[in-house]
Design a protein around this motif. Structure first.
Motif, PDB file in Angstrom:
ATOM      1  N   ALA A 169      -6.328  23.756   8.370  1.00 51.36           N
ATOM      2  CA  ALA A 169      -5.972  23.436   6.982  1.00 51.36           C
ATOM      3  C   ALA A 169      -5.408  22.029   6.860  1.00 51.36           C
ATOM      4  O   ALA A 169      -5.563  21.363   5.828  1.00 51.36           O
ATOM      5  CB  ALA A 169      -4.972  24.458   6.449  1.00 51.36           C
ATOM      6  N   THR A 170      -4.759  21.554   7.917  1.00 55.33           N
ATOM      7  CA  THR A 170      -4.175  20.215   7.905  1.00 55.33           C
ATOM      8  C   THR A 170      -5.248  19.143   7.758  1.00 55.33           C
ATOM      9  O   THR A 170      -5.043  18.124   7.093  1.00 55.33           O
ATOM     10  CB  THR A 170      -3.391  19.963   9.214  1.00 55.33           C
ATOM     11  N   LEU A 171      -6.405  19.364   8.369  1.00 58.38           N
ATOM     12  CA  LEU A 171      -7.465  18.353   8.373  1.00 58.38           C
ATOM     13  C   LEU A 171      -7.995  18.085   6.968  1.00 58.38           C
ATOM     14  O   LEU A 171      -8.295  16.937   6.614  1.00 58.38           O
ATOM     15  CB  LEU A 171      -8.599  18.789   9.300  1.00 58.38           C
ATOM     16  N   SER A 172      -8.099  19.115   6.147  1.00 55.78           N
ATOM     17  CA  SER A 172      -8.530  18.930   4.759  1.00 55.78           C
ATOM     18  C   SER A 172      -7.464  18.186   3.956  1.00 55.78           C
ATOM     19  O   SER A 172      -7.783  17.350   3.105  1.00 55.78           O
ATOM     20  CB  SER A 172      -8.816  20.286   4.114  1.00 55.78           C
ATOM     21  N   ALA A 173      -6.203  18.487   4.242  1.00 56.51           N
ATOM     22  CA  ALA A 173      -5.107  17.808   3.552  1.00 56.51           C
ATOM     23  C   ALA A 173      -5.088  16.319   3.884  1.00 56.51           C
ATOM     24  O   ALA A 173      -4.788  15.481   3.033  1.00 56.51           O
ATOM     25  CB  ALA A 173      -3.772  18.452   3.917  1.00 56.51           C
ATOM     26  N   VAL A 174      -5.437  15.973   5.129  1.00 49.06           N
ATOM     27  CA  VAL A 174      -5.496  14.573   5.537  1.00 49.06           C
ATOM     28  C   VAL A 174      -6.587  13.830   4.757  1.00 49.06           C
ATOM     29  O   VAL A 174      -6.391  12.694   4.306  1.00 49.06           O
ATOM     30  CB  VAL A 174      -5.743  14.455   7.062  1.00 49.06           C
ATOM     31  N   PHE A 221       3.889  13.435  -1.170  1.00 49.95           N
ATOM     32  CA  PHE A 221       3.924  14.475  -0.140  1.00 49.95           C
ATOM     33  C   PHE A 221       2.752  15.409  -0.391  1.00 49.95           C
ATOM     34  O   PHE A 221       2.557  15.904  -1.513  1.00 49.95           O
ATOM     35  CB  PHE A 221       5.232  15.262  -0.201  1.00 49.95           C
ATOM     36  N   VAL A 222       1.965  15.645   0.646  1.00 44.64           N
ATOM     37  CA  VAL A 222       0.776  16.490   0.531  1.00 44.64           C
ATOM     38  C   VAL A 222       0.863  17.623   1.545  1.00 44.64           C
ATOM     39  O   VAL A 222       1.163  17.397   2.723  1.00 44.64           O
ATOM     40  CB  VAL A 222      -0.512  15.665   0.768  1.00 44.64           C
ATOM     41  N   ALA A 223       0.573  18.840   1.092  1.00 44.53           N
ATOM     42  CA  ALA A 223       0.564  20.008   1.977  1.00 44.53           C
ATOM     43  C   ALA A 223      -0.674  20.846   1.690  1.00 44.53           C
ATOM     44  O   ALA A 223      -1.141  20.900   0.545  1.00 44.53           O
ATOM     45  CB  ALA A 223       1.823  20.853   1.758  1.00 44.53           C
ATOM     46  N   PRO A 224      -1.241  21.479   2.698  1.00 44.02           N
ATOM     47  CA  PRO A 224      -2.355  22.400   2.436  1.00 44.02           C
ATOM     48  C   PRO A 224      -1.860  23.590   1.620  1.00 44.02           C
ATOM     49  O   PRO A 224      -0.713  24.015   1.767  1.00 44.02           O
ATOM     50  CB  PRO A 224      -2.802  22.828   3.836  1.00 44.02           C
ATOM     51  N   ALA A 225      -2.721  24.102   0.745  1.00 47.99           N
ATOM     52  CA  ALA A 225      -2.325  25.222  -0.123  1.00 47.99           C
ATOM     53  C   ALA A 225      -2.451  26.544   0.627  1.00 47.99           C
ATOM     54  O   ALA A 225      -3.163  27.466   0.215  1.00 47.99           O
ATOM     55  CB  ALA A 225      -3.158  25.232  -1.397  1.00 47.99           C
ATOM     56  N   THR A 226      -1.738  26.637   1.739  1.00 46.48           N
ATOM     57  CA  THR A 226      -1.684  27.852   2.541  1.00 46.48           C
ATOM     58  C   THR A 226      -0.382  28.581   2.220  1.00 46.48           C
ATOM     59  O   THR A 226       0.426  28.109   1.417  1.00 46.48           O
ATOM     60  CB  THR A 226      -1.717  27.503   4.034  1.00 46.48           C
ATOM     61  N   PHE A 281     -12.166  19.946   0.142  1.00 51.47           N
ATOM     62  CA  PHE A 281     -12.219  18.672   0.857  1.00 51.47           C
ATOM     63  C   PHE A 281     -12.795  18.871   2.254  1.00 51.47           C
ATOM     64  O   PHE A 281     -12.497  19.860   2.917  1.00 51.47           O
ATOM     65  CB  PHE A 281     -10.813  18.060   0.973  1.00 51.47           C
ATOM     66  N   ALA A 282     -13.584  17.892   2.689  1.00 50.03           N
ATOM     67  CA  ALA A 282     -14.110  17.930   4.059  1.00 50.03           C
ATOM     68  C   ALA A 282     -12.954  17.780   5.043  1.00 50.03           C
ATOM     69  O   ALA A 282     -11.927  17.177   4.722  1.00 50.03           O
ATOM     70  CB  ALA A 282     -15.125  16.813   4.257  1.00 50.03           C
ATOM     71  N   LYS A 283     -13.121  18.320   6.230  1.00 51.76           N
ATOM     72  CA  LYS A 283     -12.074  18.211   7.241  1.00 51.76           C
ATOM     73  C   LYS A 283     -12.156  16.850   7.936  1.00 51.76           C
ATOM     74  O   LYS A 283     -13.248  16.399   8.309  1.00 51.76           O
ATOM     75  CB  LYS A 283     -12.225  19.323   8.281  1.00 51.76           C
ATOM     76  N   ALA A 284     -11.004  16.219   8.081  1.00 52.20           N
ATOM     77  CA  ALA A 284     -10.961  14.971   8.825  1.00 52.20           C
ATOM     78  C   ALA A 284     -11.307  15.254  10.288  1.00 52.20           C
ATOM     79  O   ALA A 284     -11.088  16.363  10.787  1.00 52.20           O
ATOM     80  CB  ALA A 284      -9.571  14.352   8.722  1.00 52.20           C
ATOM     81  N   MET A 307       0.843  -1.205   0.000  1.00 55.48           N
ATOM     82  CA  MET A 307       0.000   0.000   0.000  1.00 55.48           C
ATOM     83  C   MET A 307       0.872   1.246   0.000  1.00 55.48           C
ATOM     84  O   MET A 307       1.864   1.321   0.714  1.00 55.48           O
ATOM     85  CB  MET A 307      -0.905   0.004   1.238  1.00 55.48           C
ATOM     86  N   SER A 308       0.521   2.219  -0.831  1.00 55.31           N
ATOM     87  CA  SER A 308       1.321   3.434  -0.917  1.00 55.31           C
ATOM     88  C   SER A 308       1.187   4.255   0.361  1.00 55.31           C
ATOM     89  O   SER A 308       0.179   4.190   1.065  1.00 55.31           O
ATOM     90  CB  SER A 308       0.893   4.274  -2.127  1.00 55.31           C
ATOM     91  N   LYS A 309       2.212   5.035   0.655  1.00 62.25           N
ATOM     92  CA  LYS A 309       2.241   5.854   1.860  1.00 62.25           C
ATOM     93  C   LYS A 309       2.338   7.328   1.481  1.00 62.25           C
ATOM     94  O   LYS A 309       3.133   7.694   0.616  1.00 62.25           O
ATOM     95  CB  LYS A 309       3.416   5.463   2.751  1.00 62.25           C
ATOM     96  N   THR A 310       1.548   8.138   2.140  1.00 63.62           N
ATOM     97  CA  THR A 310       1.512   9.571   1.861  1.00 63.62           C
ATOM     98  C   THR A 310       1.927  10.345   3.102  1.00 63.62           C
ATOM     99  O   THR A 310       1.415  10.098   4.199  1.00 63.62           O
ATOM    100  CB  THR A 310       0.100  10.009   1.431  1.00 63.62           C
ATOM    101  N   LEU A 311       2.852  11.278   2.927  1.00 62.79           N
ATOM    102  CA  LEU A 311       3.333  12.121   4.023  1.00 62.79           C
ATOM    103  C   LEU A 311       2.640  13.476   3.950  1.00 62.79           C
ATOM    104  O   LEU A 311       2.708  14.158   2.925  1.00 62.79           O
ATOM    105  CB  LEU A 311       4.849  12.297   3.919  1.00 62.79           C
ATOM    106  N   VAL A 312       1.986  13.863   5.019  1.00 61.59           N
ATOM    107  CA  VAL A 312       1.245  15.130   5.063  1.00 61.59           C
ATOM    108  C   VAL A 312       1.950  16.113   5.985  1.00 61.59           C
ATOM    109  O   VAL A 312       2.273  15.786   7.129  1.00 61.59           O
ATOM    110  CB  VAL A 312      -0.205  14.919   5.547  1.00 61.59           C
ATOM    111  N   TRP A 313       2.170  17.317   5.480  1.00 64.80           N
ATOM    112  CA  TRP A 313       2.767  18.389   6.277  1.00 64.80           C
ATOM    113  C   TRP A 313       1.724  18.931   7.247  1.00 64.80           C
ATOM    114  O   TRP A 313       0.642  19.364   6.847  1.00 64.80           O
ATOM    115  CB  TRP A 313       3.258  19.502   5.356  1.00 64.80           C
ATOM    116  N   VAL A 314       2.020  18.907   8.536  1.00 62.88           N
ATOM    117  CA  VAL A 314       1.109  19.432   9.548  1.00 62.88           C
ATOM    118  C   VAL A 314       1.429  20.900   9.792  1.00 62.88           C
ATOM    119  O   VAL A 314       2.517  21.243  10.251  1.00 62.88           O
ATOM    120  CB  VAL A 314       1.232  18.643  10.873  1.00 62.88           C
TER     121      VAL A 314
END
Length: 310
Positions: free
Chosen positions: A18-23, A87-92, A152-155, A1-8
């Motif tokens: 903003a992090t919750l939508s990125a998740v 790698f995923v980051a919120p567009a802030t 995106f909805a917030k996690a 399974m692929s792994k995604t790194l999210v910037w908090v």
């Protein structure tokens, strides 16, 4: 399974919304891991581990990360990308500063401001100030993506059971230093998370008129205050009030546009609002084409009357 790194995104004390939508977006790509890089931010890492759907939180604690300088953070992310596929980051402001450096160091093309995840490497994103939606597919081995939070909805911020894992710091790159920050403080809701926003445009004439006209209505509604670029450029309000393509992207329950003509750049920042109310004396103003409720009237008469009846 692929792994995604999210910037908090955080302030060394709490996780920002903003992090919750990125998740939520990252969860569509595979297993979600988070990165908390900060100084004395253990509480942030613990809170991040509670976000629903998170498997692991990588925590790097170093004074070099206190102010999230992109020059210091990017090498850390690149090192962790050896074990992640995206790698995923919120567009802030911060996300847009960090992600391009990561993409450059990985030698991949960044996919910016995504609106949806259509496949493992396929996304939609706005082009031409949001007038068209492009479907793009990456051919790179690693993905670098920024996420438009309003799409995106917030996690859920609680209910998760992620594991916090300490990672070694890459230290201070010595390329930049934090000098200072002048942060506007307000008792009103933060613009990007407010449920009601009252925005003013160039027609407000000057800063004193803007405050005397817009703020009483915003106070009555418990709303955040926004502005068009024209109002910001004219010095009526600070830059952080700006809504639009080059400002903040918002999607409140109610957006009240006062004296705003509706240039395409402004519409790109607020057209996802659930209900748009426009007040303008020019019946041909473009804002009326997207408004759910439109009032053709002199704002200096209509707004005091509306405020007085609330």
């Amino acid at each position: 399974m692929s792994k995604t790194l999210v910037w908090v995104e955080h302030d060394n004390a709490a996780v920002k919304d903003a992090t919750l939508s990125a998740v939520t977006a990252a969860a569509k790509l595979g297993e979600v891991h988070l990165l908390v890089a900060g100084s004395g931010a253990r509480a942030v890492a613990d809170a991040a581990a509670q976000i629903a759907g998170v498997g692991k939180v990588h925590f790097a604690d170093d004074a070099a990360f206190e102010h999230a300088l992109a020059e210091n953070v990017a090498p850390l992310i690149v090192e962790l990308m050896g074990h992640h596929d995206a790698f995923v980051a919120p567009a802030t402001t911060t996300g847009k500063n960090v992600a391009p450096r990561v993409a450059a160091l990985l030698d991949v093309a960044q996919i910016s401001d995504i609106l949806s995840v259509e496949g493992e490497k396929t996304f939609t994103r706005p082009i031409y100030a949001g007038n068209a939606i492009a479907t793009v597919e990456s051919s790179d081995a690693k993905l670098v993506v920024t996420v438009r939070g309003t799409a995106f909805a917030k996690a859920e911020a609680t209910g998760g059971s992620g594991v916090v894992e300490d990672v070694a710091s890459t230290g201070d790159a010595g390329l930049s230093s934090f000098v200072g920050a002048e942060i506007a403080k307000s008792e009103r809701p933060e613009l990007t998370s407010a449920k009601i926003i009252v925005s003013g445009g160039r027609a407000l004439k000057d800063s004193e008129t803007f405050e005397a006209t817009i703020l009483p209505l915003a106070d009555k509604l418990g709303a955040a205050v926004g502005a068009s670029r024209a109002a910001v450029d004219a010095g009526y309000v600070p830059n952080d009030y700006q809504v639009g393509q080059t400002g903040k992207i918002v999607a409140p329950d109610v957006y009240i546009a006062v004296g705003i003509s509706g240039a395409i750049q402004h519409l790109a920042g607020m057209k996802d609002a659930k209900t748009i109310i426009a007040i303008n004396k020019d019946e041909d103003a473009p804002i009326f084409q997207v408004a759910d409720i439109g009032l053709v009237a002199d704002l200096f008469t209509a707004l005091p009357e509306l405020t007085g009846k609330l």
